[in-house]
Design a protein around this motif. Structure first.
Motif, PDB file in Angstrom:
ATOM      1  N   VAL A  45      30.432 -51.903 -27.782  1.00  0.00           N
ATOM      2  CA  VAL A  45      30.258 -52.219 -26.374  1.00  0.00           C
ATOM      3  C   VAL A  45      31.161 -53.401 -26.043  1.00  0.00           C
ATOM      4  N   GLY A  46      32.193 -53.131 -25.241  1.00  0.00           N
ATOM      5  CA  GLY A  46      33.100 -54.190 -24.812  1.00  0.00           C
ATOM      6  C   GLY A  46      34.525 -53.954 -25.265  1.00  0.00           C
ATOM      7  N   ASP A  47      35.453 -54.390 -24.425  1.00  0.00           N
ATOM      8  CA  ASP A  47      36.876 -54.187 -24.691  1.00  0.00           C
ATOM      9  C   ASP A  47      37.353 -54.960 -25.907  1.00  0.00           C
ATOM     10  N   ILE A  48      36.983 -56.218 -26.022  1.00  0.00           N
ATOM     11  CA  ILE A  48      37.484 -57.056 -27.117  1.00  0.00           C
ATOM     12  C   ILE A  48      36.909 -56.577 -28.444  1.00  0.00           C
ATOM     13  N   VAL A  49      35.623 -56.240 -28.463  1.00  0.00           N
ATOM     14  CA  VAL A  49      35.003 -55.698 -29.677  1.00  0.00           C
ATOM     15  C   VAL A  49      35.713 -54.404 -30.090  1.00  0.00           C
ATOM     16  N   PRO A  57      30.082 -63.897 -26.192  1.00  0.00           N
ATOM     17  CA  PRO A  57      31.205 -64.672 -25.651  1.00  0.00           C
ATOM     18  C   PRO A  57      31.445 -66.007 -26.367  1.00  0.00           C
ATOM     19  N   ASP A  58      32.701 -66.213 -26.739  1.00  0.00           N
ATOM     20  CA  ASP A  58      33.167 -67.431 -27.393  1.00  0.00           C
ATOM     21  C   ASP A  58      32.571 -67.663 -28.784  1.00  0.00           C
ATOM     22  N   GLU A  59      31.883 -66.654 -29.338  1.00  0.00           N
ATOM     23  CA  GLU A  59      31.289 -66.823 -30.666  1.00  0.00           C
ATOM     24  C   GLU A  59      31.732 -65.753 -31.648  1.00  0.00           C
ATOM     25  N   GLY A  60      31.837 -64.500 -31.204  1.00  0.00           N
ATOM     26  CA  GLY A  60      32.213 -63.434 -32.111  1.00  0.00           C
ATOM     27  C   GLY A  60      31.591 -62.113 -31.712  1.00  0.00           C
ATOM     28  N   MET A  61      31.341 -61.289 -32.727  1.00  0.00           N
ATOM     29  CA  MET A  61      30.778 -59.955 -32.519  1.00  0.00           C
ATOM     30  C   MET A  61      29.410 -59.892 -33.170  1.00  0.00           C
ATOM     31  N   VAL A  62      28.479 -59.256 -32.495  1.00  0.00           N
ATOM     32  CA  VAL A  62      27.125 -59.097 -33.016  1.00  0.00           C
ATOM     33  C   VAL A  62      26.970 -57.669 -33.526  1.00  0.00           C
ATOM     34  N   LEU A  63      26.549 -57.543 -34.779  1.00  0.00           N
ATOM     35  CA  LEU A  63      26.290 -56.237 -35.395  1.00  0.00           C
ATOM     36  C   LEU A  63      24.783 -56.012 -35.413  1.00  0.00           C
ATOM     37  N   LYS A 121      20.553 -63.905 -24.119  1.00  0.00           N
ATOM     38  CA  LYS A 121      21.529 -64.790 -24.773  1.00  0.00           C
ATOM     39  C   LYS A 121      21.383 -64.797 -26.296  1.00  0.00           C
ATOM     40  N   GLU A 122      20.174 -64.571 -26.783  1.00  0.00           N
ATOM     41  CA  GLU A 122      19.909 -64.592 -28.226  1.00  0.00           C
ATOM     42  C   GLU A 122      20.453 -63.315 -28.870  1.00  0.00           C
ATOM     43  N   THR A 174      36.955 -58.929 -19.600  1.00  0.00           N
ATOM     44  CA  THR A 174      36.276 -59.774 -20.570  1.00  0.00           C
ATOM     45  C   THR A 174      35.970 -61.102 -19.904  1.00  0.00           C
ATOM     46  N   LYS A 175      34.759 -61.540 -20.038  1.00  0.00           N
ATOM     47  CA  LYS A 175      34.312 -62.787 -19.399  1.00  0.00           C
ATOM     48  C   LYS A 175      34.744 -62.835 -17.924  1.00  0.00           C
ATOM     49  N   ARG A 176      34.509 -61.730 -17.235  1.00  0.00           N
ATOM     50  CA  ARG A 176      34.748 -61.597 -15.785  1.00  0.00           C
ATOM     51  C   ARG A 176      36.224 -61.564 -15.375  1.00  0.00           C
ATOM     52  N   SER A 177      37.131 -61.526 -16.339  1.00  0.00           N
ATOM     53  CA  SER A 177      38.565 -61.453 -16.034  1.00  0.00           C
ATOM     54  C   SER A 177      39.146 -60.188 -16.655  1.00  0.00           C
ATOM     55  N   ALA A 178      40.271 -59.748 -16.122  1.00  0.00           N
ATOM     56  CA  ALA A 178      40.941 -58.567 -16.677  1.00  0.00           C
ATOM     57  C   ALA A 178      41.366 -58.841 -18.118  1.00  0.00           C
TER      58      ALA A 178
END
Length: 178
Positions: free
Chosen positions: A41-45, A142-148, A17-18, A65-69
């Motif tokens: 890594v990830g569709d939204i990113v 999730p619900d926060e943003g993108m991690v670089l 989570k961190e 994303t978040k378990r949904s299409a």
């Protein structure tokens, strides 16, 4: 070729989570700080990076994303890659197929979209180890943003420790991404 090499035990979920890097909500600011090559890594990113004008060198997506299409517009916007590779990777696992596809994509010329049948969430971990110095990995928080993540020795050691605590064959996973 898609055999499971590592599986995430429930006891390790909290450790993931961190964020492993700096959190961004602005794609342009993230891209200004990102290295090369860039793994998403990830569709939204991936969608946000493409919308900001940057095709990642490697992107891993699963149309969820978040378990949904993901929204059809997001899915349709994920284009412009030189190559598209499909792999199977069940939820909470890392398969040999995903690891090899990531390594091949990083070693190859041009850009690669890795279309994952299953879940790509854990791919950020081996990406941190596979990417060369100066490169960056971006994943969603999730619900926060993108991690670089621009990996350094400490980040790579943290990832190696996480992989060591997963169920399966860590050495086989590391060999697949070398």
């Amino acid at each position: 070729m898609s055999d499971v090499v590592l599986e995430l035990p429930d006891a390790l979920r909290a450790d993931l989570k961190e964020p492993m890097g700096r959190l961004y909500t602005d794609s342009a600011a993230l891209l200004a700080d990102a290295g090369d090559p860039l793994v998403a890594v990830g569709d939204i990113v991936t969608y946000h990076l493409l919308e900001a004008g940057r095709v990642p060198d490697v992107a891993l997506v699963d149309e969820r994303t978040k378990r949904s299409a993901v929204d059809a517009a997001v899915s349709a916007a994920i284009e412009g890659f030189d190559r598209r590779v499909s792999v199977s990777n069940p939820a909470a696992t890392l398969t040999r197929a995903l690891l090899v596809a990531m390594r091949d994509a990083l070693d190859g010329d041009g850009t690669t979209l890795v279309d994952v049948d299953g879940e790509e969430d854990l791919a950020a971990l081996p990406a941190v180890l596979a990417i060369p110095d100066g490169g960056s990995v971006v994943y969603g928080q999730p619900d926060e943003g993108m991690v670089l993540v621009t990996p350094d020795d400490a980040t790579r050691e943290r990832v190696r420790s996480l992989l060591d605590r997963m169920d399966g064959d860590t050495e086989a996973a590391l060999e697949a991404i070398r």
